[in-house]
Design a protein around this motif. Structure first.
Motif, mmCIF file in Angstrom:
data_model
loop_
_atom_site.group_PDB
_atom_site.id
_atom_site.type_symbol
_atom_site.label_atom_id
_atom_site.label_comp_id
_atom_site.label_asym_id
_atom_site.label_seq_id
_atom_site.Cartn_x
_atom_site.Cartn_y
_atom_site.Cartn_z
ATOM 1 N N ARG A 1 0.826 -1.213 0.000
ATOM 2 C CA ARG A 1 0.000 0.000 0.000
ATOM 3 C C ARG A 1 0.860 1.262 0.000
ATOM 4 N NH1 ARG A 1 -1.256 3.118 3.988
ATOM 5 N NH2 ARG A 1 -0.808 1.605 5.606
ATOM 6 N N ARG A 2 1.868 1.287 0.856
ATOM 7 C CA ARG A 2 2.734 2.475 0.947
ATOM 8 C C ARG A 2 3.511 2.693 -0.343
ATOM 9 N NH1 ARG A 2 2.666 6.493 2.568
ATOM 10 N NH2 ARG A 2 4.694 6.837 3.513
ATOM 11 N N PHE A 3 4.049 1.629 -0.924
ATOM 12 C CA PHE A 3 4.778 1.776 -2.178
ATOM 13 C C PHE A 3 3.841 2.281 -3.280
ATOM 14 C CE2 PHE A 3 7.857 -1.664 -0.581
ATOM 15 C CZ PHE A 3 8.747 -0.731 -0.107
ATOM 16 N N ALA A 4 2.619 1.760 -3.326
ATOM 17 C CA ALA A 4 1.651 2.212 -4.333
ATOM 18 C C ALA A 4 1.316 3.690 -4.131
ATOM 19 C CB ALA A 4 0.387 1.359 -4.279
ATOM 20 N N GLU A 5 1.110 4.098 -2.872
ATOM 21 C CA GLU A 5 0.818 5.506 -2.578
ATOM 22 C C GLU A 5 1.932 6.428 -3.068
ATOM 23 O OE1 GLU A 5 -1.649 4.717 1.597
ATOM 24 O OE2 GLU A 5 0.326 5.639 1.670
ATOM 25 N N LEU A 6 3.162 5.939 -2.990
ATOM 26 C CA LEU A 6 4.316 6.735 -3.388
ATOM 27 C C LEU A 6 4.681 6.550 -4.859
ATOM 28 C CD1 LEU A 6 6.430 6.123 -0.180
ATOM 29 C CD2 LEU A 6 5.279 8.243 -0.813
ATOM 30 N N GLY A 7 3.907 5.720 -5.567
ATOM 31 C CA GLY A 7 4.159 5.500 -6.982
ATOM 32 C C GLY A 7 5.398 4.688 -7.270
#
Length: 143
Positions: free
Chosen positions: A23-29
């Motif tokens: 989730r965090r990696f996706a939020e940060l692209g």
């Protein structure tokens, strides 16, 4: 089974960690989810290892490592080069991989801090020691 065994707790913790990191990696692209970040972190420790060494260090099967490295090469985060005898391939961090690595490491540190926020330094050190012993026990079983 009325109680949670260490193995079950570790498995649950792993799944929660993966969900959080994805989730965090996706939020940060950052396309580092689904465990791709592991490769960059390991290569930061020891750039230029062989694919076989990388699989061993990450405790993954060689076919999975090959698939992941293809994805990482497509992202231009790693490069692979043939070894001297042509049988082994060495894996290196590429420039783009080096660029994204600090953000990945920041997300990992964020997770570690959240997961252990109520632990004292002594408790953290003790947990690391116990988990290290469990890992060593299982590595010995595999031999």
């Amino acid at each position: 089974m009325d109680h949670w065994t260490p193995g079950r707790l570790i498995s649950t913790l792993y799944r929660r960690c993966q969900r959080h990191l994805d989730r965090r990696f996706a939020e940060l692209g950052i396309a580092a989810g689904h465990g791709l970040y592991l490769y960059l972190v390991e290569l930061a420790r020891r750039d230029g290892v062989t694919q076989t060494e990388l699989a061993s260090r990450l405790a993954l099967d060689p076919a999975s490592v090959t698939r992941a490295l293809r994805r990482l090469e497509a992202l231009e985060w790693v490069s692979r080069r043939n070894g001297e005898d042509g049988r082994e391939r060495h894996v290196f961090l590429a420039d783009r991989g080096r660029e994204v690595l600090p953000l990945i490491q920041w997300v990992l540190e964020e997770w570690d801090a959240a997961a252990a926020k109520s632990f004292s330094l002594e408790e953290r050190q003790h947990l690391e020691m116990l988990l290290g012993r469990m890992t060593a026990n299982l590595e010995e079983e595999e031999k």
